[in-house]
Design an enzyme around this catalytic site. Structure first.
Site, PDB file in Angstrom:
ATOM      1  N   ARG A  38       0.824  -1.207   0.000  1.00  9.02           N
ATOM      2  CA  ARG A  38       0.000   0.000   0.000  1.00  9.02           C
ATOM      3  C   ARG A  38       0.857   1.256   0.000  1.00  9.02           C
ATOM      4  O   ARG A  38       0.414   2.324  -0.453  1.00  9.02           O
ATOM      5  CB  ARG A  38      -0.935  -0.020   1.218  1.00  9.02           C
ATOM      6  CG  ARG A  38      -2.062   1.007   1.120  1.00  9.02           C
ATOM      7  CD  ARG A  38      -3.182   0.709   2.092  1.00  9.02           C
ATOM      8  NE  ARG A  38      -2.851   1.042   3.460  1.00  9.02           N
ATOM      9  CZ  ARG A  38      -3.653   0.818   4.493  1.00  9.02           C
ATOM     10  NH1 ARG A  38      -4.821   0.235   4.305  1.00  9.02           N
ATOM     11  NH2 ARG A  38      -3.298   1.150   5.714  1.00  9.02           N
ATOM     12  N   GLU A  56      -1.046   6.503   9.436  1.00 11.05           N
ATOM     13  CA  GLU A  56      -2.234   5.671   9.639  1.00 11.05           C
ATOM     14  C   GLU A  56      -2.080   5.058  11.019  1.00 11.05           C
ATOM     15  O   GLU A  56      -1.310   4.125  11.205  1.00 11.05           O
ATOM     16  CB  GLU A  56      -2.329   4.610   8.541  1.00 11.05           C
ATOM     17  CG  GLU A  56      -3.703   3.985   8.432  1.00 11.05           C
ATOM     18  CD  GLU A  56      -3.854   2.760   9.310  1.00 11.05           C
ATOM     19  OE1 GLU A  56      -4.473   2.898  10.399  1.00 11.05           O
ATOM     20  OE2 GLU A  56      -3.368   1.704   8.925  1.00 11.05           O
ATOM     21  N   CYS A 101      -6.374  -2.370  13.005  1.00  6.66           N
ATOM     22  CA  CYS A 101      -6.828  -1.043  13.416  1.00  6.66           C
ATOM     23  C   CYS A 101      -8.264  -0.806  12.996  1.00  6.66           C
ATOM     24  O   CYS A 101      -8.938   0.069  13.546  1.00  6.66           O
ATOM     25  CB  CYS A 101      -5.910   0.032  12.843  1.00  6.66           C
ATOM     26  SG  CYS A 101      -5.748  -0.042  11.047  1.00  6.66           S
TER      27      CYS A 101
END
Length: 493
Positions: A174, A265, A299
């Protein structure tokens, strides 16, 4: 390790094929000081292999390699960068089974789930292979007609990418996918618990033709000693981090000195809201997906379940029935759905959160105690009812297979409870009313929302949160923007 002889041979072969060295400037090498550490199989609490334990000297070597490679890599045509990502995508999918087994061995999740992550990880490369040729700019007449406004987009430069242990391949692709597509060189620091998936990915990218120095990989148990000098060097121009909010804050402080571009993130505390008009069957299926993906070590995992009081009893019973039927064991064993937690510290945290909730008055429906009858770091699927609102388990990420349930009576109450957190990564809402769904979507303080869906992650969508859950977005059309600078040229014609 348990299993058949064939399985053991397969596991041994998969481990042996992975380069167990640092990747710096296109060369696989040991740490400068010769240090190494053991990678553990969390299902048996035994070592799998050793990898180099990089230090500051290795970090500086990787930095020089990335900086030296940057001009040439930025000049590579976008189509070539995209085709390289496409080749990597195809090779990852060709090797899906062995990469999934490798991931299970170092992280613990069941092989079937690991195969899903490998496909998910590969998809980021396919997505950004297509975005590489869509990097745009602009040319327009100045409003006064006396000149032209020319905008171009260029790679931000060398980047530091720090990935977590819970999705050891997908969180890498990613970040690497858009960096490659944009023309940025990289230093990747994988989590020390799960370095093997990233090392395997590095080898795949080398074989696909990635030039030397574009991707550098540092495995280390000393992330502060390795990363802080890089952030303060002036040569790194961007850092992308996935992990805890506490570490993210520290990285932001260290990045401020050189005014780095940052993508963060960070932690989550996802509410899962079941409204009074929800389809109960859909809600239970969604809850299992949102809670048990990656053994709850995500998460995006549903961390707090708010259920309308009229549905609380049947929802709790059905959820408990589903979770209690899930097979627990080593992720390589047939039919296993729940593997171990990542390490002893992770299991200790889950245990303490549950014990505190029970002491405060919560009621155990199923589970509630660690499994000490086997090696490894296992904790059973657990459902807690009647959880007091001030419990720590409702305020901190559980990162385990525990579902605490709280009831509510009105939408305003559910929204207030859901927003009562410093985090805002993802939320889940189940309702059959479009009007109610829109209200929740507009009222919840969250970066993402699963509306009648228990999984939101897809490479085609922007992933990220608000408040203390982070900065920036990964994936989707905006994912590549994090790796590009916009330059404006005023043209006098």
């Amino acid at each position: 390790m348990t299993g058949t002889n064939d399985a053991l041979v397969s596991e041994k072969s998969v481990i042996e094929q992975v380069p167990k060295e640092l990747l710096i400037g296109g060369r696989w090498q040991l740490a400068a000081g010769g240090a190494s550490y053991e990678v553990e199989d969390p299902s048996v609490a035994e070592p799998l292999c050793t990898v180099p334990d990089a230090g500051p000297d290795d970090a500086q070597a990787a930095l020089r390699a990335a900086a030296d490679a940057q001009p040439g890599w930025a000049a590579v045509p976008p189509r070539e960068r995209g085709e390289l990502l496409r080749r990597c995508y195809e090779e990852i999918m060709r090797r899906q089974d062995e990469l999934a087994l490798l991931m299970t061995l170092e992280m613990g999740k069941p092989v079937a789930e690991s195969k899903g992550e490998i496909a998910y990880a590969a998809e980021f490369f396919r997505w950004f292979s297509e975005e590489a040729v869509r990097i745009d700019g602009g040319w327009q007449t100045a409003p006064d007609g006396n000149g032209r406004i020319w905008t171009m987009r260029q790679p931000v430069g060398p980047t530091l990418l720090i990935t977590p242990w819970n999705f050891p391949m997908a969180m890498g692709t990613r970040k690497i996918g858009p960096a490659v597509a944009a023309g940025c060189t990289m230093i990747v620091k994988p989590a020390h618990q799960t370095p093997l998936s990233m090392l395997a990915l590095g080898a795949i990218m080398q074989q696909a033709g990635l030039p030397d120095g574009v991707l550098n990989i540092l495995t280390t148990t000393h992330p502060g000693q390795v990363c802080e000098p890089l952030l303060r060097s002036g040569s790194i121009r961007k850092v992308s981090f996935t992990g805890s909010t506490a570490v993210g804050r520290k990285l932001l402080e260290q990045s401020a000195d050189q005014v780095l571009r940052t993508s963060m993130e960070l932690g989550g505390n996802a509410p899962f809201i079941v409204c009074e008009d929800a389809d109960l069957d859909k809600a239970v299926v969604g809850a299992v997906l949102a809670k048990m993906r990656n053994i709850g070590e995500a998460c995006t995992a549903a961390n707090r379940m708010y259920v309308h009081s009229s549905l609380a009893r049947p929802f709790t019973e059905r959820l408990a029935e589903k979770l209690s039927a899930m097979k627990i064991g080593r992720g390589t064993e047939p039919g296993v759905q729940v593997g171990p937690l990542i390490d002893a510290a992770g299991r200790k945290k889950v245990t303490s959160l549950v014990e505190e909730a029970l002491a405060a008055g919560a009621r155990t429906v199923i589970g509630g105690e660690p499994l000490n009858d086997r090696p490894g770091y296992f904790y059973p699927p657990t459902v807690l009812a009647e959880v007091p609102a001030d419990c720590r388990i409702l305020r901190e990420e559980i990162f385990g297979p525990v579902a605490p349930i709280v009831t509510f009576d009105a939408d305003d109450e559910a929204i207030r409870l859901a927003n009562d957190t410093e985090f805002g990564l993802v939320s889940y809402v189940f309702t059959e009313s479009l009007r109610r769904g829109v209200r929740y979507a507009e009222s919840l303080e969250t970066g993402m929302l699963g509306l009648n869906k228990g999984i939101v992650s897809t490479p085609a969508a922007p992933f990220g949160g608000v408040k203390h859950s982070g900065l920036g977005r990964e994936g989707g059309r905006v994912g590549i923007d994090e790796f590009l600078e916009t330059k404006y040229v005023a043209v006098d014609i």
